[in-house]
Design a protein around this motif. Structure first.
Motif, PDB file in Angstrom:
ATOM      1  N   GLY A  15       0.821  -1.208   0.000  1.00 28.67           N
ATOM      2  CA  GLY A  15       0.000   0.000   0.000  1.00 28.67           C
ATOM      3  C   GLY A  15       0.852   1.254   0.000  1.00 28.67           C
ATOM      4  N   GLU A  16       1.910   1.249   0.800  1.00 29.55           N
ATOM      5  CA  GLU A  16       2.807   2.402   0.862  1.00 29.55           C
ATOM      6  C   GLU A  16       3.552   2.593  -0.456  1.00 29.55           C
ATOM      7  N   LEU A  17       3.996   1.465  -1.048  1.00 27.11           N
ATOM      8  CA  LEU A  17       4.681   1.549  -2.339  1.00 27.11           C
ATOM      9  C   LEU A  17       3.759   2.111  -3.414  1.00 27.11           C
ATOM     10  N   HIS A  18       2.501   1.671  -3.381  1.00 22.06           N
ATOM     11  CA  HIS A  18       1.530   2.150  -4.367  1.00 22.06           C
ATOM     12  C   HIS A  18       1.286   3.650  -4.193  1.00 22.06           C
ATOM     13  N   LEU A  19       1.139   4.085  -2.942  1.00 23.68           N
ATOM     14  CA  LEU A  19       0.932   5.510  -2.682  1.00 23.68           C
ATOM     15  C   LEU A  19       2.146   6.325  -3.111  1.00 23.68           C
ATOM     16  N   ASN A  20       3.331   5.796  -2.851  1.00 22.48           N
ATOM     17  CA  ASN A  20       4.548   6.493  -3.267  1.00 22.48           C
ATOM     18  C   ASN A  20       4.617   6.611  -4.789  1.00 22.48           C
ATOM     19  N   PHE A  21       4.218   5.510  -5.466  1.00 21.61           N
ATOM     20  CA  PHE A  21       4.198   5.532  -6.929  1.00 21.61           C
ATOM     21  C   PHE A  21       3.247   6.627  -7.427  1.00 21.61           C
ATOM     22  N   LEU A  22       2.033   6.649  -6.878  1.00 21.56           N
ATOM     23  CA  LEU A  22       1.033   7.620  -7.325  1.00 21.56           C
ATOM     24  C   LEU A  22       1.481   9.056  -7.047  1.00 21.56           C
ATOM     25  N   ARG A  23       2.115   9.270  -5.883  1.00 16.38           N
ATOM     26  CA  ARG A  23       2.602  10.619  -5.564  1.00 16.38           C
ATOM     27  C   ARG A  23       3.667  11.051  -6.573  1.00 16.38           C
ATOM     28  N   SER A  24       4.613  10.157  -6.838  1.00 19.81           N
ATOM     29  CA  SER A  24       5.694  10.491  -7.777  1.00 19.81           C
ATOM     30  C   SER A  24       5.148  10.715  -9.187  1.00 19.81           C
ATOM     31  N   PHE A  25       4.234   9.853  -9.590  1.00 16.55           N
ATOM     32  CA  PHE A  25       3.624   9.984 -10.915  1.00 16.55           C
ATOM     33  C   PHE A  25       2.896  11.328 -11.023  1.00 16.55           C
ATOM     34  N   HIS A  26       2.126  11.663  -9.991  1.00 16.40           N
ATOM     35  CA  HIS A  26       1.379  12.925  -9.992  1.00 16.40           C
ATOM     36  C   HIS A  26       2.323  14.123 -10.021  1.00 16.40           C
ATOM     37  N   ASP A  27       3.406  14.050  -9.257  1.00 15.13           N
ATOM     38  CA  ASP A  27       4.363  15.163  -9.221  1.00 15.13           C
ATOM     39  C   ASP A  27       4.950  15.432 -10.606  1.00 15.13           C
TER      40      ASP A  27
END
Length: 367
Positions: A15-27
């Motif tokens: 879950g944390e990895l997925h959230l990190n991915f989404l944050r980086s992608f969004h940035d």
């Protein structure tokens, strides 16, 4: 109990990895400081890190040709614009599947004899088709000569997300380019025809003039017009009264207008313009006025010159007619005398009188 705790820990980690991915992608995709090409470069670098691979490519497919549009390789050995036969790439399978596709060890898979593996020895690959609307643009794919761990469903979802964003951005870029092309064409046509466009948003009171309209008014590009100032340029008197009435009528009844009027430019030059306008109503209220303005000074002056020459020609014809009438009158007067005298000679037997009448006829001929 320990097994359950381990399971929860894995779920939390994923879950944390997925959230990190989404944050980086969004940035990356929302960074307004980066250009379109810079965002793509950042996205490809991010993908290489996410999938732990070495090569990232965005391709465009045209007539079964695989064209490299964006690329990152460890040694910069692959150039943008390089063309391959689509059948010789793993992407032919991705397009056939119409979804994300991955191979973690090509040498032991069903594509072990594929030309791409035979020629380039690419062991691992993950890619997805890029769609622009309903059409296939190409693919986004990541690969490496080294084998990798099997790609998870989450990895498939990630590369699909890359492809979806790229498809929407390519569509928007294409639409913007077409809009710019159309706008440039319109500007050229406006310049050639000396026609400018204008618009009044009555909800915001914003007035917009095209470049050619500003040229006609002879104002700077930075000039910000409003409705009152736009009307004030029309020559005081009939022209200003006519355009004012036309605008008011358009706002009240929706009546269109097309008028030839005199306008005094910002440089104090008096010109003739053909002003066309119409209105847009929403729920019974006028919300917008728009139209065109054309400099018709030359045609108006030519028309006036033609009218003047026509009037001059008509006067000359009238003078000629009067002259011919006078000449005809001057000719008829002596001819009538001659004819009268000759007629009386037919019945005259007196020699003296015949001689006198002949003399009268001769005098009439001399006149």
């Amino acid at each position: 109990m320990n097994g359950m705790m381990l399971c929860f820990s894995k779920i939390k980690l994923h879950g944390e990895l997925h959230l990190n991915f989404l944050r980086s992608f969004h940035d990356i995709v929302s960074d307004q400081q980066q250009s379109f090409d810079e965002k793509i470069a950042s996205l490809l670098k991010f993908g290489l890190n996410v999938f732990s691979l070495d090569i990232a490519i965005i391709s465009e497919i045209i007539n079964n040709q695989y064209i490299v549009r964006y690329v990152i390789t460890p040694d910069n050995s692959l150039a943008v614009g390089t063309i391959f036969d689509l059948a010789g790439t793993y992407c032919v399978h991705t397009l056939a599947a119409s979804k994300a596709l991955a191979f973690h060890q090509a040498s032991t898979s069903r594509i072990a004899h594929h030309p791409c593996y035979v020629n380039f020895q690419l062991e691992s690959y993950i890619g997805a088709p890029i769609k622009v609307g309903k059409d296939i643009y190409g693919t986004v794919n990541f690969s490496s000569p080294s084998s990798s761990t099997p790609f998870s469903q989450q990895a498939h979802d990630y590369v699909e997300l890359f492809a979806q964003w790229l498809g929407s951005e390519f569509a928007r870029k294409s639409a913007n380019e077409q809009l710019l092309k159309n706008n440039n064409t319109l500007v050229k046509l406006e310049s050639i025809a000396n026609i400018g466009s204008w618009e009044v948003d009555l909800l915001t009171s914003k007035v917009t003039w095209s470049e050619q309209t500003k040229r006609i008014y002879q104002v700077d590009d930075s000039f910000i017009p409003d409705l009152a100032s736009a009307i004030s340029f029309f020559k005081e008197g009939d022209s200003r009264e006519s355009i004012t009435k036309a605008v008011e009528s358009g706002m009240q009844t929706g009546e269109k207008w097309h008028l030839d009027l005199e306008l005094v430019t910002a440089q104090k030059q008096t010109i003739w313009v053909s002003a066309f306008g119409e209105s847009e109503f929403v729920d019974g209220s006028c919300v917008r006025l728009f139209g065109t303005l054309q400099d018709v000074t030359e045609s108006v002056l030519l028309r006036e010159e033609l009218k003047s020459k026509q009037a001059q020609a008509e006067r000359m014809l009238e003078d000629r007619s009067m002259l011919l009438t006078k000449i005809s009158h001057e000719l008829r007067t002596p001819l009538n005398g001659i004819t009268g005298m000759l007629t009386t000679l037919l019945g005259e037997h007196n020699e003296a009188k015949r001689t006198e009448k002949l003399k009268v006829a001769l005098r009439s001929a001399d006149n």
